[in-house]
Scaffold this active site. Structure first.
Site, mmCIF file in Angstrom:
data_model
loop_
_atom_site.group_PDB
_atom_site.id
_atom_site.type_symbol
_atom_site.label_atom_id
_atom_site.label_comp_id
_atom_site.label_asym_id
_atom_site.label_seq_id
_atom_site.Cartn_x
_atom_site.Cartn_y
_atom_site.Cartn_z
ATOM 1 C CG HIS A 143 -2.117 -0.891 1.086
ATOM 2 N ND1 HIS A 143 -2.075 -2.217 1.458
ATOM 3 C CD2 HIS A 143 -3.366 -0.687 0.591
ATOM 4 C CE1 HIS A 143 -3.246 -2.783 1.225
ATOM 5 N NE2 HIS A 143 -4.045 -1.876 0.700
ATOM 6 C CE LYS A 147 -3.921 -0.457 4.643
ATOM 7 N NZ LYS A 147 -5.257 0.141 4.901
#
Length: 251
Positions: A143, A147
């Site tokens: 990600h 995040k």
């Protein structure tokens, strides 16, 4: 016409959802909730749910885990169905979601995309064949660098789906650097990578003797999650109390 409240409307996902709803004639955003008031929207924005004076059929949540307790309390009190899209919830918060679903319809999913929800089904079916044949199972997720939770809620959901198929036989291994020993047969390794602007990528690897099978899902934009959230909102409006998932929306 379904009227929804966008909880976390000025966040990245809130803004993507806002654009998608504008093009959907079956749903509208009646109000937004966000402490950030620097973005101009086509609907009124309130700093909190308590300050909101607009009635709606459903709330879609893409805020933060720290705001979930208050959100669930509000929805339970007002009897407003809620789609909880925020990830990184604690065990206590997950329990609170289940308790709230006894009072009002709640849909919670670690990932709102159609592809991921199909993948959850596929890896469960694969585990029933491959794990029984001695294949090792590893999950790798990637990600973007903003995040905050790791591993991702989707990675954990994939592991849980596999574990469910195997009667919860496995434990999860997040960090092998702390132990110097060979891999155990009853573990699912879960590793997280954070970098750049990666929207989301999940690999589920079944590694056997002389062969490897990999299931991969790649998200190229946040729109896939937003579309799923809008579909979930339209599905949940008017539903009886209960805990729903994206499988109910798809099925």
């Amino acid at each position: 016409m379904v009227k929804m409240i966008m909880h976390g409307c000025n966040g990245a996902m809130g803004q993507v959802i806002s654009k998608i709803v504008e093009e959907d004639e079956n749903i509208t955003i009646a109000a937004g909730i966000d402490v950030n008031d620097t973005i101009q929207n086509s609907y009124p924005v309130f700093p909190s749910l308590e300050a909101c004076t607009v009635e709606a059929d459903v709330i879609v949540d893409f805020a933060s885990a720290k705001a979930v307790n208050g959100l669930l309390s509000y929805c339970s009190e007002k009897r407003i169905p809620v789609v909880v899209c925020t990830t990184g919830l604690s065990e206590e918060q997950i329990q609170l979601v289940e308790e709230t679903s006894r009072q009002v319809a709640v849909l919670r999913s670690a990932n709102m995309s159609l592809g991921i929800n199909l993948l959850l089904k596929l890896v469960k079916e694969a585990a029933e064949v491959l794990a029984e044949s001695g294949f090792d199972i590893e999950i790798l997720e990637k990600h973007h660098n903003k995040k905050v939770d790791a591993p991702s809620g989707t990675a954990l959901a994939l592991a849980d789906s596999i574990n469910e198929a195997m009667d919860n036989h496995y434990h999860y291994q997040y960090d092998r650097s702390q132990t110097r020993e060979k891999r155990q047969k009853d573990e699912i390794g879960i590793q997280a990578i954070r970098g750049g602007s990666i929207v989301g990528e999940h690999d589920v690897i079944f590694a056997g003797q002389d062969e490897v099978i990999t299931f991969q899902h790649t998200a190229y934009s946040k729109a896939i999650f937003a579309k799923g959230a809008v579909s979930a909102a339209k599905f949940l409006a008017g539903k009886e109390p209960g805990l729903y998932t994206m499988a109910d929306v798809i099925g």
